[in-house]
Design a protein around this motif. Structure first.
Motif, PDB file in Angstrom:
ATOM      1  N   UNK A   1      41.373  36.100  46.619  1.00  0.00           N
ATOM      2  CA  UNK A   1      40.589  37.226  46.120  1.00  0.00           C
ATOM      3  C   UNK A   1      40.696  38.401  47.094  1.00  0.00           C
ATOM      4  N   UNK A   2      40.578  39.612  46.551  1.00  0.00           N
ATOM      5  CA  UNK A   2      40.528  40.804  47.395  1.00  0.00           C
ATOM      6  C   UNK A   2      39.113  40.930  47.978  1.00  0.00           C
ATOM      7  N   UNK A   3      38.964  41.783  48.977  1.00  0.00           N
ATOM      8  CA  UNK A   3      37.634  42.011  49.569  1.00  0.00           C
ATOM      9  C   UNK A   3      36.650  42.476  48.494  1.00  0.00           C
TER      10      UNK A   3
ATOM     11  N   UNK B   1      33.169  40.628  47.389  1.00  0.00           N
ATOM     12  CA  UNK B   1      31.866  41.302  47.402  1.00  0.00           C
ATOM     13  C   UNK B   1      31.209  41.232  46.034  1.00  0.00           C
ATOM     14  N   UNK B   2      31.997  41.452  44.992  1.00  0.00           N
ATOM     15  CA  UNK B   2      31.457  41.410  43.630  1.00  0.00           C
ATOM     16  C   UNK B   2      30.954  40.003  43.302  1.00  0.00           C
ATOM     17  N   UNK B   3      31.721  38.992  43.678  1.00  0.00           N
ATOM     18  CA  UNK B   3      31.307  37.610  43.399  1.00  0.00           C
ATOM     19  C   UNK B   3      30.000  37.293  44.128  1.00  0.00           C
ATOM     20  N   UNK B   4      29.907  37.717  45.391  1.00  0.00           N
ATOM     21  CA  UNK B   4      28.695  37.422  46.168  1.00  0.00           C
ATOM     22  C   UNK B   4      27.468  38.112  45.577  1.00  0.00           C
ATOM     23  N   UNK B   5      27.678  39.255  44.949  1.00  0.00           N
ATOM     24  CA  UNK B   5      26.539  39.957  44.346  1.00  0.00           C
ATOM     25  C   UNK B   5      25.960  39.164  43.172  1.00  0.00           C
ATOM     26  N   UNK B   6      26.759  38.240  42.621  1.00  0.00           N
ATOM     27  CA  UNK B   6      26.291  37.386  41.525  1.00  0.00           C
ATOM     28  C   UNK B   6      25.914  35.993  41.993  1.00  0.00           C
TER      29      UNK B   6
ATOM     30  N   UNK C   1      22.036  33.480  47.509  1.00  0.00           N
ATOM     31  CA  UNK C   1      21.962  32.170  48.158  1.00  0.00           C
ATOM     32  C   UNK C   1      23.249  31.833  48.888  1.00  0.00           C
ATOM     33  N   UNK C   2      24.340  32.514  48.488  1.00  0.00           N
ATOM     34  CA  UNK C   2      25.625  32.274  49.151  1.00  0.00           C
ATOM     35  C   UNK C   2      25.929  33.434  50.090  1.00  0.00           C
ATOM     36  N   UNK C   3      26.563  33.100  51.217  1.00  0.00           N
ATOM     37  CA  UNK C   3      27.028  34.131  52.123  1.00  0.00           C
ATOM     38  C   UNK C   3      28.473  33.837  52.467  1.00  0.00           C
ATOM     39  N   UNK C   4      29.094  34.831  53.024  1.00  0.00           N
ATOM     40  CA  UNK C   4      30.484  34.661  53.414  1.00  0.00           C
ATOM     41  C   UNK C   4      30.565  34.406  54.908  1.00  0.00           C
TER      42      UNK C   4
ATOM     43  N   UNK D   1      36.695  28.880  44.270  1.00  0.00           N
ATOM     44  CA  UNK D   1      35.509  28.785  45.127  1.00  0.00           C
ATOM     45  C   UNK D   1      34.308  29.444  44.454  1.00  0.00           C
ATOM     46  N   UNK D   2      34.549  30.567  43.804  1.00  0.00           N
ATOM     47  CA  UNK D   2      33.464  31.251  43.096  1.00  0.00           C
ATOM     48  C   UNK D   2      32.945  30.367  41.960  1.00  0.00           C
TER      49      UNK D   2
END
Ligand SMILES: C[C@H](O)[C@H](O)[C@H]1CNC2=NC(N)=NC(=O)C2=N1
Length: 98
Positions: free
Chosen positions: A5-7, A11-16, A19-22, A82-83
């Motif tokens: 995935x691109x950065x 970021x977009x995936x994490x916004x959804x 509870x998850x962090x990178x 992973x997402x």
């Protein structure tokens, strides 16, 4: 093979995925369950999903706290797999929390 995935995609995936962090090339979530037995039930459900998807998380088990680390080892970083797995783990955790 799944593409990295691109950065922006990360970021977009994490916004959804609250509870998850990178953490570098991994997605990380911790969860505290009501008991050790319940934590192991979560691990067993996630194990079935991982086998079905042929995509496996690293799981740290400490009494009733689980920490999941997701990364696509074959791609050397984060992919859509992973997402997708993060969302499935959330569903397992939500079911037990309810
Ligand atoms: C052959 C099989 O598809 C691979 O070994 C899979 C299994 N599970 C996996 N899980 C994860 N997280 N990353 C991988 O690269 C991976 N590869």
């Amino acid at each position: 093979m799944a593409e990295l995935l691109t950065e922006d995609q990360i970021d977009d995936a994490l916004s959804h995925l609250p509870g998850w962090r990178r953490d570098g090339a991994t997605l990380v979530r911790s969860a505290e369950l009501a008991s050790f037995v319940q934590a192991i039930q979560v691990v067993n459900r996630v194990a079935e999903i991982a086998e079905n998807d042929d995509h496996h998380p690293d799981i740290d088990i400490r009494w009733r706290t689980l920490v999941f680390h997701l990364s696509t080892h074959s791609a050397g970083g984060l992919t859509s797999k992973d997402v997708a797995l993060a969302a499935e783990i959330d569903t397992v955790l939500d079911a037990l929390a309810g």
